[in-house]
Motif scaffolding. Sequence first.
Motif, short mmCIF file in Angstrom:
data_model
loop_
_atom_site.label_atom_id
_atom_site.label_comp_id
_atom_site.label_asym_id
_atom_site.label_seq_id
_atom_site.Cartn_x
_atom_site.Cartn_y
_atom_site.Cartn_z
N PHE A 77 0.83 -1.19 0.00
CA PHE A 77 0.00 0.00 0.00
C PHE A 77 0.87 1.25 0.00
O PHE A 77 2.00 1.23 0.48
N ALA A 78 0.32 2.32 -0.50
CA ALA A 78 1.05 3.59 -0.54
C ALA A 78 1.38 4.04 0.88
O ALA A 78 0.55 3.97 1.78
N ARG A 79 2.59 4.52 1.04
CA ARG A 79 3.05 5.00 2.35
C ARG A 79 2.76 6.49 2.47
O ARG A 79 2.90 7.24 1.53
N ILE A 80 2.40 6.88 3.67
CA ILE A 80 2.22 8.28 4.00
C ILE A 80 3.30 8.63 5.02
O ILE A 80 3.31 8.09 6.12
N ALA A 81 4.23 9.48 4.62
CA ALA A 81 5.28 9.88 5.55
C ALA A 81 4.68 10.77 6.62
O ALA A 81 3.84 11.62 6.33
N GLY A 82 5.07 10.55 7.84
CA GLY A 82 4.56 11.38 8.93
C GLY A 82 5.12 10.96 10.27
O GLY A 82 5.17 9.78 10.59
N ARG A 83 5.57 11.93 11.01
CA ARG A 83 6.08 11.68 12.36
C ARG A 83 4.97 11.95 13.35
O ARG A 83 4.58 13.09 13.57
N VAL A 108 7.49 6.64 11.20
CA VAL A 108 8.27 7.14 10.07
C VAL A 108 7.29 7.32 8.91
O VAL A 108 7.28 8.33 8.24
N ASP A 109 6.47 6.29 8.72
CA ASP A 109 5.39 6.33 7.73
C ASP A 109 4.34 5.31 8.13
O ASP A 109 4.55 4.48 9.00
N TYR A 110 3.19 5.39 7.46
CA TYR A 110 2.11 4.45 7.73
C TYR A 110 1.29 4.30 6.46
O TYR A 110 1.39 5.10 5.52
N SER A 111 0.48 3.26 6.44
CA SER A 111 -0.38 2.98 5.30
C SER A 111 -1.60 2.25 5.82
O SER A 111 -1.73 2.04 7.03
N ARG A 112 -2.45 1.83 4.92
CA ARG A 112 -3.64 1.09 5.37
C ARG A 112 -3.27 -0.30 5.87
O ARG A 112 -4.07 -0.97 6.47
N GLY A 113 -2.04 -0.74 5.65
CA GLY A 113 -1.62 -2.06 6.08
C GLY A 113 -0.77 -2.11 7.32
O GLY A 113 -0.65 -3.15 7.95
#
Length: 182
Positions: A77-83, A108-113
């Motif tokens: 799944f696409a990663r969303i960078a975010g602290r 560091v990042d997250y996604s729907r998975g």
Amino acid sequence: MDDTSENGPHAGCPHFLHNMQACGLHTDGIYLPPRAHVLTFCLTPHYKKCTTYENYCFFQENESDPSSGDGAGRRRFARIAGRRQVRLRSCDDLGIVTGAFEEKATTVDYSRGGMRIITEKAIPRDSFVLFDFGEDFLIPGLQGVAELSWHRPYPNNSRRFEAGLTFKDHFSGAALALELEK
């Protein structure tokens, strides 16, 4: 059929519930796959080709570098960078807090998975963690269960660790998928 097969005791899907002959990936009910499916995927090393496994699991089951360019261990799944700050506590696969592990981590990042995090303490191998995001997260107060997929020392800092967590409660992934589509 018992836990052993001609391919060894752990050759099949780690989410297959042998005692019930059921798939442990479904949380909205019990899924009893057809016998042909069980023999083709669930009890063999080919379980990663199962469509249910592909839909719910995004890390390959090795500890390769998830950010390397070779495709091994890559997220689906696409990663969303975010602290963001997230609280982690050891739990069982149902989310009931067990053990003494508790740690504040940073994404560091997250996604729907799942999510990639940095911690000050190593997360024990083969662990489930209950995670709690704060009010500043995309979905304020999101809580769920994740499983440790991989971990390693953080580059250039031997007192920190980087880890990949796979969402196991499926609500977290579904909620993030809806939020990310907005």
